[in-house]
Motif scaffolding. Structure first.
Motif: not given
Length: 124
Positions: A56-65
């Motif tokens: 399960x992969x997750x990245x940080x939203x550029x706007x909200x982190x």
């Protein structure tokens, strides 16, 4: 994410969300439930290839982190300096990605599958 965390693939520092480079951070939840962190999406994808696994992969939203599921994020290729020099940033909402590229020349939306393919080619 704990402070002083090293990338599970390359052992470089994984930046906290309050540091500019923290926007590139990624995390994976292994099948065992263990959570590991990466300095950017490329290292996460390299690690999956190396270990022949899918997490399960997750990245940080550029706007909200905030963390967003990697496969559901909209990826934007930029000339920003990222830990592995790929320059991808991630958005939970496609409209935010489109707003970003409208304001930043030379950027473009890239499908997740293309990011995966580029990472695999780079690893090999």
């Amino acid at each position: 994410m704990p402070e002083n965390t090293d990338c599970a693939f390359c052992n470089m520092v994984v930046y906290q969300q309050n540091v500019p480079l923290g926007v590139f951070s990624a995390q994976a939840i292994k099948k065992t439930g263990k959570v590991v962190y990466y300095d950017d999406i490329s290292c996460l994808l390299y690690d999956e290839v190396k270990n022949r696994e899918t997490n399960k992969k997750y990245v940080r939203d550029y706007k909200t982190l905030n963390w967003v599921q990697a496969e559901k994020a909209t990826y934007v290729k930029t000339s920003l300096t990222s830990p592995m020099d790929d320059g991808y940033i991630y958005f939970a909402k496609e409209v935010e990605a489109k707003n970003y590229i409208a304001k930043h020349l030379g950027t473009k939306i890239v499908p997740f599958q293309a990011v995966q393919k580029e990472s695999v080619q780079k690893y090999q």
